[in-house]
Each structure stands twice: as C-alpha cells, then as structure tokens.
Design a protein around this motif. Structure first.
Motif, PDB file in Angstrom:
ATOM      1  N   GLN A 326       0.826  -1.209   0.000  1.00 34.86           N
ATOM      2  CA  GLN A 326       0.000   0.000   0.000  1.00 34.86           C
ATOM      3  C   GLN A 326       0.861   1.260   0.000  1.00 34.86           C
ATOM      4  OE1 GLN A 326      -2.550  -0.605   3.400  1.00 34.86           O
ATOM      5  NE2 GLN A 326      -3.927  -1.996   2.293  1.00 34.86           N
ATOM      6  N   GLN A 327       2.007   1.218   0.680  1.00 31.16           N
ATOM      7  CA  GLN A 327       2.934   2.353   0.668  1.00 31.16           C
ATOM      8  C   GLN A 327       3.459   2.606  -0.748  1.00 31.16           C
ATOM      9  OE1 GLN A 327       5.278   4.231   3.204  1.00 31.16           O
ATOM     10  NE2 GLN A 327       3.219   4.489   4.004  1.00 31.16           N
ATOM     11  N   MET A 330       0.759   4.056  -2.865  1.00 27.99           N
ATOM     12  CA  MET A 330       0.433   5.426  -2.461  1.00 27.99           C
ATOM     13  C   MET A 330       1.425   6.428  -3.033  1.00 27.99           C
ATOM     14  SD  MET A 330       0.245   6.779   1.470  1.00 27.99           S
ATOM     15  CE  MET A 330       0.150   8.507   1.885  1.00 27.99           C
TER      16      MET A 330
END
Length: 381
Positions: A326-327, A330
């Motif tokens: 997810q990082q 993002m």
C-alpha cells in the motif's frame, strides 16, 4: 542514489538483550501501547563484534577506545621490544599526531573521549613508527615527540578507513576533518505487538558447601526482568556514502554492504545471554534495493498485532507485506529489486491463514548474491 534496506522479523523468547539503567529490558510506547525495544547501539555493537571475530571480516573491524595510546604503544613494542620503556610516550605522541586536537584525560595516556579507528589503520601507524628508527631518540622525550610529529600520521587517520568506520561513521568535535559520515543507519528494534511489563524470573542459588553439610536455605536470592517478543528490525546502507568513505573502491563497497546485511540479520546482542540463551535467527529477511530513499516499514505495526490463533509471526508477516504494497502504491515508487528469505512453513501459513502469497523465498546466500548483482548495476550505470 542507491540504498539497500534490510527488514527483519525475528522472534525472541524470554530474554533481556538490552537493559536500561535499572536492569529492565528497554521498551517504548508506540501505537499507544508498550513495546519491547532493543536499541540501535546494541545491535550495531553486535555487528562490530562479529566483524572482529570473523577472520574474513577482521580487516574491516574497528577499535573504539579511550586507550588508543596504549594500543599503539603495544603494537610498536610487539614489533620492537627494545622500545618497551618508551611505549607510553610513543603511543601518546602518535595519538596526538593522528588526531591533532584530541586532548588527554588529565595528562594520562588515555584520551578525553573514545576514538574510533580501524585495526588496519593501527597496524599501519605501528609500521610507520617502527620504520622511523625511534630507537635513536628513545631516551630523549622531546626528540622522540618531534620525530613522531614529523611522520604525517594525521594522513593515516583520514584515509584507508576500515569497514566498520566507513559504515558506522566517526565524530570528533575537536578535529572535524577526521569526521566520517556514517553510511548505514540502524533503527531501534520494536515488537510488532504489545508486551507485558514487569515479568520477573525469581531465582535462588544453592551454596554447594552448605548443601554438603546438610544446611538448608539458599546462598542467594534474586530476580531478573525479561520479556519475549517478535521484533521488527530495520537498517539501511547508502551505497553512495559507503563508496565515498572507501575511496571509490566498488568491489569493496559491494562486499562490505553484503557483509553488513548478513551480519545485521544474524548477529545477536549479548545482554543476559548466559541467563536466557536467546540465540534465535530471523523468521523473515527482506532485502530491498531502492533508488529513491530508505523506507522503514515500522508503520505496519502502529496498530499492534493481537495474538491470533496462528501465531504472532505469520500475522506480522502478513501485516508487513500489506503495508509495504500500500505504501508503494500510495507514493508510486517501489524497490528496484527485492530478495526474500523465509522458511517454507511460514510462507504456507501466511498463504493459508492470511490469503497472502509471498514472493518466492531464497536461501540467504542466494539472496545476497542477487542483491550484489543489482547493486553493481546501479553503481556502474
């Protein structure tokens, strides 16, 4: 810019690897709950100890001490026993010539603060002193100091750094030209979950002679604090900075980067090991080559893992990889390349219990070889 990030998940049984001034295991509040903590200094010390003990790494070991004058004096005397009577004076004069503005502690042959020098550098200093035929002036303190001052030892302190100095850096306030910016950074290890505070091992020690005489009672009674945890550990190496600290030696930079990654992953602090023997190895190692910036993934555990039926380790792995993905999504940036080390049982558990398929695992040696190839391409392109 190229970085090697090293992420480690490691379970530690009852232990006290790194204690505070009261003898309690170090801890920290993170995500609103108490976590087990092992300081970065503690794990860096463990890495340096491995460097000194491993014959293949010993040349890159470093000495951090206030007793450098004695160390240099002893190295010279070992080569030229006839200089034994002047050992303290030689060591003191050489140290002052190496570091110039460094002061002695109340005129004793120890420095005001600890100095960090590579073992190879100490050997080169000793060789230079021996080659200067100091026997000719050994009985004349002023002439001895003058000859040592003229040997340009200062240059030996700012060039040809040992790997330990190149990695961990050196700061000397009195002589900033001797400062070395650290090429690696090490985070404090934190448990991925809440820990229980104030766990005590109550113990008694038997007096063997009293027992032989049929006397009852203990010879000693005491307590030792401990905790147990699954730790997330992180370190990163700036390849550019390490290359600069090693005077542009590419092969040595690659060798030392991988030696650090391997040693950081497998070394253990020595705190209370005689009592607990907490000699574990990591459950998972993630090596990430990045071209943007180092990325510490501790945020995966800001919400602490709650002890699930399948265990803390698989849940920690699943949460780590979910957060990691997810990082990257993002920010739109991810590793240039990654290599994973974990046992088959762990991959199966994460897949079956958490429905997450981990990237394929490799043996540690193979993972390091793959990382070296990628780093070499990054450096030369």
């Amino acid at each position: 810019m190229t970085f090697l990030d090293v992420h480690v998940l490691q379970s530690v049984p009852p232990s006290n690897l790194n204690r505070d001034e009261s003898g309690s295991p170090k801890s920290a509040i993170y995500g609103g709950v108490l976590r087990a903590r092992v300081s970065s200094q503690s794990w860096k010390r463990a890495v340096r100890d491995v460097f000194l003990a491993d014959p293949d790494l010993a040349k890159d070991g470093g000495l951090r001490t206030r007793q450098l004058p004695r160390v240099i004096g002893d190295a010279v005397t070992a080569r030229r026993p006839a200089l034994g009577a002047a050992s303290d004076l030689i060591g003191t004069a050489a140290t002052l010539a190496l570091f110039k503005k460094v002061k002695l502690a109340k005129n004793k042959p120890i420095t005001e603060y600890m100095l960090f020098l590579g073992h190879d550098q100490v050997e080169r200093v000793a060789d230079t002193l021996v080659a200067a035929n100091l026997e000719q002036v050994a009985d004349e303190p002023d002439l001895l100091r003058e000859r040592i001052t003229g040997l340009a030892l200062h240059e030996l302190g700012i060039k040809g750094h040992a790997g330990a100095v190149a990695l961990f850096g050196r700061m000397i306030a009195d002589a900033p030209e001797l400062n070395v910016d650290a090429a690696c950074q090490v985070a404090h290890a934190l448990s991925t979950h809440k820990v229980v505070a104030d766990q005590f091992d109550y113990f008694t020690a038997v007096d063997d002679e009293s027992r032989r005489q049929d006397e009852t009672g203990a010879g000693m009674i005491g307590t030792i604090e401990f905790n147990s945890a699954t730790l997330y550990r992180f370190a990163t190496v700036s390849i550019r900075d390490l290359l600069a600290n090693l005077d542009g030696e590419i092969d040595r930079t690659l060798d030392l980067t991988l030696a650090f990654a391997r040693t950081f992953a497998t070394a253990m602090p020595t705190g209370k090991q005689n009592t607990f023997a907490a000699h574990t190895r990591p459950d998972l190692i993630l090596l990430s080559v990045r071209a943007d910036q180092p990325v510490n993934l501790v945020g995966a555990f800001e919400e602490p893992i709650k002890a699930p039926e399948g265990g803390i380790v698989p849940a920690s792995v699943a949460q780590l990889f979910t957060y990691h993905g997810q990082q990257d999504e993002m920010y739109g940036t991810g590793p240039v390349s990654s290599a994973l080390v974990y046992p088959a049982w762990l991959g199966n558990r994460v897949r079956d219990e958490k429905q997450i398929d981990l990237p394929a695992a490799q043996p540690l040696a193979s993972a390091l070889d793959a990382v070296r190839q990628v780093l070499a391409e990054q450096i030369t392109t």
